[in-house]
Motif scaffolding. Sequence first.
Motif, short mmCIF file in Angstrom:
data_model
loop_
_atom_site.label_atom_id
_atom_site.label_comp_id
_atom_site.label_asym_id
_atom_site.label_seq_id
_atom_site.Cartn_x
_atom_site.Cartn_y
_atom_site.Cartn_z
N ARG A 190 0.76 11.17 9.90
CA ARG A 190 0.16 12.50 9.92
C ARG A 190 0.80 13.47 9.37
NH1 ARG A 190 1.47 13.69 15.30
NH2 ARG A 190 0.69 15.99 14.24
N LYS A 191 1.50 13.42 8.03
CA LYS A 191 1.68 13.76 6.84
C LYS A 191 2.20 13.61 5.88
CE LYS A 191 3.74 18.35 6.33
NZ LYS A 191 5.13 19.66 7.40
N TYR A 192 1.04 13.44 5.02
CA TYR A 192 1.53 12.65 3.52
C TYR A 192 2.19 13.14 2.97
CZ TYR A 192 1.41 9.95 -0.17
OH TYR A 192 2.02 9.11 -1.74
N SER A 193 3.58 12.88 2.49
CA SER A 193 3.79 13.01 1.29
C SER A 193 4.17 11.58 0.23
CB SER A 193 5.49 13.82 1.58
OG SER A 193 6.66 12.95 1.56
N ASP A 194 4.83 11.93 -1.12
CA ASP A 194 5.38 10.87 -1.87
C ASP A 194 6.38 10.17 -1.51
OD1 ASP A 194 2.45 10.56 -3.10
OD2 ASP A 194 3.05 11.96 -4.92
N ALA A 195 7.62 11.80 -1.26
CA ALA A 195 8.72 10.64 -0.48
C ALA A 195 8.98 9.66 0.03
CB ALA A 195 9.32 11.87 -0.72
N LEU A 196 7.71 10.42 1.37
CA LEU A 196 7.86 9.52 2.56
C LEU A 196 7.50 8.03 2.69
CD1 LEU A 196 8.40 9.40 5.30
CD2 LEU A 196 6.50 10.69 5.88
N ALA A 197 5.92 7.85 1.77
CA ALA A 197 6.32 6.03 1.56
C ALA A 197 6.32 5.77 0.22
CB ALA A 197 4.19 7.31 0.19
N TYR A 246 7.70 5.21 10.72
CA TYR A 246 8.06 5.85 9.09
C TYR A 246 6.22 5.27 8.89
CZ TYR A 246 12.39 5.21 6.90
OH TYR A 246 13.46 5.84 6.78
N ALA A 247 5.14 4.99 9.39
CA ALA A 247 4.34 4.57 9.28
C ALA A 247 3.25 6.24 10.27
CB ALA A 247 3.39 3.12 9.35
N TRP A 248 3.91 6.20 11.42
CA TRP A 248 3.48 7.27 12.27
C TRP A 248 3.75 8.14 11.15
CZ3 TRP A 248 -0.09 8.45 14.92
CH2 TRP A 248 -0.23 9.71 16.25
N LEU A 278 9.58 4.43 3.33
CA LEU A 278 8.70 3.61 3.74
C LEU A 278 8.83 2.46 3.33
CD1 LEU A 278 6.87 1.99 6.33
CD2 LEU A 278 4.84 3.67 5.33
N PHE A 279 8.07 2.20 1.03
CA PHE A 279 8.11 1.26 0.82
C PHE A 279 9.58 0.33 0.71
CE2 PHE A 279 9.35 -0.57 -3.98
CZ PHE A 279 7.73 -1.95 -3.53
N ARG A 280 10.71 0.95 0.67
CA ARG A 280 11.76 0.77 0.02
C ARG A 280 12.37 -0.14 1.66
NH1 ARG A 280 14.44 6.45 -2.94
NH2 ARG A 280 13.70 5.64 -5.22
N TYR A 281 12.09 1.02 2.58
CA TYR A 281 12.48 0.58 4.48
C TYR A 281 11.72 -0.78 4.65
CZ TYR A 281 12.64 -0.32 8.84
OH TYR A 281 13.11 -0.51 10.21
N TRP A 309 0.47 -1.29 0.24
CA TRP A 309 -0.52 0.23 -0.21
C TRP A 309 1.02 0.93 0.18
CZ3 TRP A 309 -3.63 -2.05 3.67
CH2 TRP A 309 -5.18 -3.08 3.32
N ALA A 310 1.94 1.80 0.46
CA ALA A 310 2.64 2.39 0.31
C ALA A 310 3.00 2.74 -0.67
CB ALA A 310 4.11 2.40 1.28
#
Length: 297
Positions: free
Chosen positions: A262-269, A256-258, A272-275, A187-188
């Motif tokens: 709290r504050k979504y961004s494509d970069a953070l998603a 990462y999920a938290w 998380l996917f890579r991690y 889903w990330a």
Amino acid sequence: MSSLAAPQSGLIRQYLVLTKPRVTQLAVFCAFIGMFLAVPGIPDLNRVVFGTLGIWLLAAAAFAMNCLIEQEVDARMLRTARRATARGTISSTQVIALSGLLGGVGMLVLYHLVNPLTMWLTFATFVGYAVIYTIILKPRTPQNIVIGGLSGAMPPALGWAAVADTVPAEAWLLVLIIFIWTPPHFWALALYRRHDYVKSGLPMLPVTHGQQYTQLQILLYSVALLTTTILPYIIRMSGVLYLSCALVLGAIFVGYAWQLYRKYSDALARRLFRYSILYLSLLFLALLVDHWVTLLI
């Protein structure tokens, strides 16, 4: 000579891409760890070698069939539009032949050089991914990755069966860990590729239920994952070394999920996917290291 070699090299690479080598490597790695956890000492190396080969071949065959079945969907998505099946540079007959050859050889290897149990479990995994997930679930329900995740979670059980001729509760616990890991992992990806999934027409969770709901589900599954990874220690399958690694790796995952919630961004998603890929590799590696340390002590 060189002008002939270049097209042949390009064709081989196109075939290789259809087998999704990075995903296959992670699956085979988890099966490999399952083999070494299945016995107190060093497992039979013949079973390890041929079990790994057979599982890899059947996994590659399943991914090739997935690309064939989804060729029209892949053509509408930026991430997959360059696959040979999506571009039509490799025919359906060629893909079926590739999948049949890989799968057939894989089944023969597992049946004759490992054991029938591993062959049938791996074949069932092939059917679960290529047919039940790809054809039935994926185009029909946003919970496709949850229900269909069982087939992708099977490698540790396959590896365990290859060495021990049985699949005990400990092996199914490893399957459960990957099963719960799969939704937040995928889903990330679906979040930062959501525009692709809108084009595809597939009912992925960010498309059907929205971004914020998906972020919440990722967080909840991440907490569930952290809890589940403690179970090997609770049932005395592993020791303190593994528990420490599981808690640290899981805390980072939940962190990462938290942040994503709290504050979504494509970069953070994307992070998380890579991690999540690194997380699963390190978690299973920690299981193996803990297993060997316990034996030495």
